[in-house]
Design a protein around this motif. Structure first.
Motif, short mmCIF file in Angstrom:
data_model
loop_
_atom_site.label_atom_id
_atom_site.label_comp_id
_atom_site.label_asym_id
_atom_site.label_seq_id
_atom_site.Cartn_x
_atom_site.Cartn_y
_atom_site.Cartn_z
N GLN A 133 -61.53 34.18 -12.41
CA GLN A 133 -60.49 34.47 -11.43
C GLN A 133 -59.48 33.32 -11.48
OE1 GLN A 133 -62.20 36.28 -7.58
NE2 GLN A 133 -63.77 34.81 -8.20
N ILE A 134 -58.30 33.60 -10.92
CA ILE A 134 -57.26 32.57 -10.93
C ILE A 134 -56.89 32.21 -9.49
CG2 ILE A 134 -54.89 32.05 -11.62
CD1 ILE A 134 -55.33 33.92 -14.02
N ALA A 135 -56.81 30.91 -9.24
CA ALA A 135 -56.35 30.42 -7.94
C ALA A 135 -55.01 29.72 -8.12
CB ALA A 135 -57.36 29.44 -7.35
N GLN A 136 -54.11 29.93 -7.16
CA GLN A 136 -52.86 29.18 -7.10
C GLN A 136 -52.82 28.48 -5.75
OE1 GLN A 136 -48.53 29.98 -8.61
NE2 GLN A 136 -48.81 31.24 -6.80
N ASN A 137 -52.58 27.16 -5.78
CA ASN A 137 -52.59 26.39 -4.53
C ASN A 137 -53.89 26.65 -3.75
OD1 ASN A 137 -51.58 24.55 -2.72
ND2 ASN A 137 -50.42 26.08 -1.55
N LEU A 175 -52.78 38.96 -10.92
CA LEU A 175 -51.91 38.73 -12.08
C LEU A 175 -50.45 38.93 -11.74
CD1 LEU A 175 -54.02 40.44 -14.89
CD2 LEU A 175 -53.75 37.99 -14.43
N GLU A 176 -50.17 39.73 -10.70
CA GLU A 176 -48.78 40.03 -10.33
C GLU A 176 -48.17 38.98 -9.41
OE1 GLU A 176 -51.28 42.55 -9.83
OE2 GLU A 176 -50.86 43.09 -11.92
N THR A 177 -48.98 38.02 -8.94
CA THR A 177 -48.46 37.00 -8.03
C THR A 177 -47.41 36.14 -8.74
OG1 THR A 177 -50.61 36.93 -6.95
CG2 THR A 177 -49.14 35.07 -6.53
N GLU A 178 -46.32 35.84 -8.03
CA GLU A 178 -45.27 34.98 -8.59
C GLU A 178 -45.77 33.54 -8.70
OE1 GLU A 178 -42.06 35.78 -9.60
OE2 GLU A 178 -42.69 37.88 -9.34
N LEU A 179 -45.45 32.90 -9.80
CA LEU A 179 -45.77 31.48 -9.94
C LEU A 179 -44.87 30.67 -9.00
CD1 LEU A 179 -45.98 31.35 -13.83
CD2 LEU A 179 -47.90 31.10 -12.25
N THR A 180 -45.48 29.71 -8.31
CA THR A 180 -44.71 28.90 -7.35
C THR A 180 -44.55 27.46 -7.81
OG1 THR A 180 -46.75 28.33 -6.20
CG2 THR A 180 -45.54 30.27 -5.39
N GLY A 181 -45.29 27.07 -8.84
CA GLY A 181 -45.28 25.67 -9.26
C GLY A 181 -46.47 24.89 -8.72
#
Lengths: 147, 77
Positions: B49-53, B59-65
């Motif tokens: 799975q992928i976590a952001q922040n 997979l459709e989530t926008e990259l935020t940096g």
């Protein structure tokens, strides 16, 4: 008694029976408690294709894991009438037979602690990014997956 | 944007490192995954799975940096 900031749940290496016993001892001053319940996760010497697991090396995505432990705590305090709750999880190497997870819940009444403990342990297994490398006696390994 | 990427558990065996910072144009999580799949050709055989922040994303989530992490199946307890 829920805390607002995530605590560090992780301890390096196995969780000792002294540590667990001392945690119980420290609750003698909390006399509104009528029931404790404790879960101890122990590393199992699984036989897999003729090889025996001798230890698990735990790693974690630590900040997210501590945040998830915090959310599980908050959620358990919301759902159940708990006086207090403690969670400790090992990082690094834990040998077969040693303890890698210690969850301790306390309440005035017994029924609450049975339900709360199961809820907390299942949430930990499902939601917390902890990874376990099962080391066999011949030094090979495979990666553990919670079922 | 610069994105710090963390690799956890068995993913480290594919990437050979625990983290790196990549320069990407932005877009969605899937765009970053395309870059990683071409860089590490064994990655597509792995379950993660992928976590952001520090939150799981699709997979459709926008990259935020914010930091991205590749998380293989959990094995706590």
């Amino acid at each position: 008694m829920s805390d607002k900031k995530p605590k560090n749940v992780f301890r390096e290496g196995p969780i000792s029976s002294d540590f667990i016993g001392n945690s119980i001892y420290k609750h003698q001053s909390k006399t509104s408690i009528g029931a404790h319940n404790i879960f101890l996760g122990q590393v199992r010497a699984d036989d897999i294709d003729g090889k025996t697991v001798s230890a698990i090396e735990y790693t974690a995505y630590e900040d997210m894991a501590n945040q998830k432990f915090h959310e599980i705590r908050e959620s358990a305090f919301d759902k159940f009438d708990l006086t207090c709750m403690h969670i400790y999880h090992s990082l690094g190497s834990v040998k077969a037979g040693e303890i890698c997870l210690f969850v301790f819940v306390s309440s005035p009444r017994r029924k609450v602690v049975f339900e709360a403990l199961e809820y907390i342990v299942e949430a930990i297994k499902a939601d917390v990014p902890v990874f376990g490398k099962e080391i066999f006696e011949d030094e090979t390994h495979q990666w553990k997956v919670n079922s | 944007m610069h994105i710090r990427i963390k690799y956890l558990g068995q993913i480290v065996e594919v990437t050979g490192k625990e983290e790196e910072t990549l320069e990407v144009a932005g877009g969605q999580v899937s765009d970053l995954l395309d870059v990683l799949n071409s860089k590490y050709n064994q990655l597509k055989n792995k379950d993660f799975q992928i976590a952001q922040n520090q939150e799981l994303v699709s997979l459709e989530t926008e990259l935020t940096g914010f930091e991205i992490a590749l998380l293989p199946p959990f094995a706590g307890g």
